[in-house]
Enzyme design. Structure first.
Site, PDB file in Angstrom:
ATOM      1  N   SER A  99       0.809  -1.219   0.000  1.00 34.05           N
ATOM      2  CA  SER A  99       0.000   0.000   0.000  1.00 34.05           C
ATOM      3  C   SER A  99       0.841   1.267   0.000  1.00 34.05           C
ATOM      4  O   SER A  99       0.358   2.332  -0.416  1.00 34.05           O
ATOM      5  CB  SER A  99      -0.956  -0.001   1.197  1.00 34.05           C
ATOM      6  OG  SER A  99      -0.242  -0.102   2.413  1.00 34.05           O
ATOM      7  N   ASP A 122      -3.585   6.868  11.481  1.00 33.27           N
ATOM      8  CA  ASP A 122      -2.686   6.280  10.487  1.00 33.27           C
ATOM      9  C   ASP A 122      -1.408   7.107  10.470  1.00 33.27           C
ATOM     10  O   ASP A 122      -1.388   8.239   9.974  1.00 33.27           O
ATOM     11  CB  ASP A 122      -3.339   6.282   9.106  1.00 33.27           C
ATOM     12  CG  ASP A 122      -2.454   5.653   8.033  1.00 33.27           C
ATOM     13  OD1 ASP A 122      -1.279   5.355   8.320  1.00 33.27           O
ATOM     14  OD2 ASP A 122      -2.936   5.460   6.898  1.00 33.27           O
ATOM     15  N   HIS A 179       1.076   5.688   6.392  1.00 34.42           N
ATOM     16  CA  HIS A 179       0.872   6.222   5.051  1.00 34.42           C
ATOM     17  C   HIS A 179       1.004   7.743   5.081  1.00 34.42           C
ATOM     18  O   HIS A 179       1.124   8.348   6.134  1.00 34.42           O
ATOM     19  CB  HIS A 179      -0.494   5.800   4.520  1.00 34.42           C
ATOM     20  CG  HIS A 179      -0.640   4.310   4.402  1.00 34.42           C
ATOM     21  ND1 HIS A 179      -1.172   3.535   5.407  1.00 34.42           N
ATOM     22  CD2 HIS A 179      -0.303   3.463   3.405  1.00 34.42           C
ATOM     23  CE1 HIS A 179      -1.162   2.266   5.029  1.00 34.42           C
ATOM     24  NE2 HIS A 179      -0.634   2.189   3.829  1.00 34.42           N
TER      25      HIS A 179
END
Length: 459
Positions: free
Chosen positions: A182, A431, A434
């Site tokens: 990802s 998060d 990312h």
């Protein structure tokens, strides 16, 4: 930090979950038992016996700055990019304007600092439709925008800002693929956003899971791809859409993932990355026979450790790449920036300015993984240089250190839309792995462009 807390953050789910965590009923037992063996193996990399953590190590406390009140306003439509024909004037794309201390010296692009950049990003969340919801920090209500106004400045040279028009000229009739997990998708979406300011890409392929995709920039016949291959090698993954494992992942250490290997000859450039998926419970196969495992108490198998498998995977991938025409960039591991807890225990990433050199250090786990990456890259590059006298097919994209210095660039709580709209004190998932788009990851593309257009100056 407890072993289970160190390792738990790195469980990885199916791609349907925007944050890389997975669920497993025998998760903690496996992590605790097997990580001890991993620690022994990793002592070969370090002179001191340490407790492993992937979290950055703060060398001095830093106050969080006050957030800016400026924010980009989302819109429903993407403006049509300005379409211009290539200029008839000749442009030498083989050399980019750089300022070096000496023409004899090679610039280390990855040693430097983040400096203020009043010009801001190449795009906004208003002008790009390739941003996933959980990385669209401005749309989701992040109140500060100061993190958008920094650029990476190498110590020995000036790194030009990404020029999408020049890049598309450079990539005419060529193809570029991002291969990995990802984070690789995060990276390709950054590139898509930058390029879309000049030409809108047409999606020409998507797999059933919407993980691997391919786009075409028609006026330049440039193909851009992302290939979902989180282990780089062949993997049988037994998870549902929520990332819950029904059995251990099966990794074939002597077979590349055919999703990228079978189409590699069609690429001119490829950026590959692996890493944290190797922390998952796995059974290892060689010659289609069980060779051992990682975190598998109760299976009566030899514990080989994730470092064993990661070395095998990188060695196989780099050796494969060195025998093909495409130029392969190996991107190094990406650190996260959880503070005051882990992903499962209220960890956050609320900083709004970059770290300065000396204020933070790489955590032991990321240091170990990056060490493996550097060693395997050096071996492959040396082997590729035999006979040719130079390494023309392998490049190191060492983004670990420069990424470590950007704790301010993650979605944090703003992976969700308006997370504090109803309760300003709400406890929400963060998060801290990312990157926001736009955000620090855009600078990775500055590096990629510079290494493609002027690669002889760099390692």
């Amino acid at each position: 930090m407890k072993v289970k807390e160190i390792m738990s953050r790195h469980g990885l789910p199916s791609d349907s979950n925007p944050f890389p965590f997975y669920k497993n009923s025998h998760f903690l037992v496996k992590f605790a038992a097997s990580f001890l063996l991993f620690g022994i193996a990793c002592r070969l990399l370090f002179s001191d016996s340490v407790m492993f953590s992937s979290s950055p190590v703060l060398t001095q406390p830093l106050p969080s700055s006050q957030p800016s009140s400026i924010a980009l306003i989302p819109t429903e439509e993407e403006p049509e990019p300005e379409q211009q024909q290539d200029s008839a004037d000749p442009m030498d794309l083989s050399v980019t304007q750089m300022s070096h201390s000496s023409p004899e010296e090679k610039c280390d692009l990855f040693a430097g600092e983040w400096v203020p950049d009043p010009s801001g990003p190449n795009y906004t969340n208003r002008s790009c439709l390739h941003i996933q919801d959980h990385q669209n920090c401005m749309r989701n209500g992040r109140p500060d925008s100061g993190y958008l106004y920094w650029r990476w400045k190498p110590s020995g040279c000036d790194l030009p800002k990404f020029d999408p028009r020049k890049f598309l000229k450079l990539m005419r009739n060529k193809s570029l693929a991002f291969i990995g997990d990802s984070i690789s998708r995060n990276h390709v979406q950054s590139l898509l956003c930058i390029l879309s300011q000049v030409e809108r890409a047409v999606e020409v392929y998507s797999d059933k899971e919407d993980k691997s995709k391919r786009w075409l920039f028609q006026s330049h016949n440039f193909t851009l791809s992302v290939v979902w291959a989180p282990f780089l090698i062949k993997a049988d993954i037994f998870e549902d859409n929520n990332g819950v494992s029904s059995k251990e992942t099966h990794l074939h250490l002597d077979k590349l993932d055919p999703k990228w290997a079978d189409q590699y000859d069609s690429f001119d450039y490829a950026v590959i990355a692996g890493g944290k998926w190797f922390l998952k419970t796995a059974v290892y196969f060689e010659n289609d026979e069980v060779a051992g495992c990682h975190y598998c108490p109760g299976l009566n198998l030899t514990e080989l450790g994730m470092d064993f498998a990661y070395r095998k995977a990188l060695s196989l991938a780099l050796d494969f790449a060195s025998k093909h025409r495409a130029v392969m960039f190996l991107r190094t591991t990406t650190p996260d920036h959880f503070e005051n807890g882990e992903w499962f225990s209220g960890g956050t990433c609320n900083r709004t300015v970059p770290f300065r050199e000396g204020e933070v250090d790489v955590g032991e786990l990321d240091r170990a993984m990056r060490g493996i990456e550097l060693e395997e890259f050096d071996k492959a590059a040396a082997a590729a240089a035999v006979g040719s006298g130079e390494n023309v097919g392998l490049k190191l994209l060492d983004t670990t250190r420069l990424s470590l210095l950007r704790p301010d660039g993650h979605p944090g709580a703003y992976m969700q839309f308006q997370p504090f709209a109803k309760d300003k004190e709400a406890k929400v998932q963060n998060d801290c792995l990312h990157w926001c788009l736009p955000g620090p990851i855009d600078s990775w593309n500055d590096l990629v462009m510079e290494m493609i257009s002027n690669g002889g100056l760099y390692r």
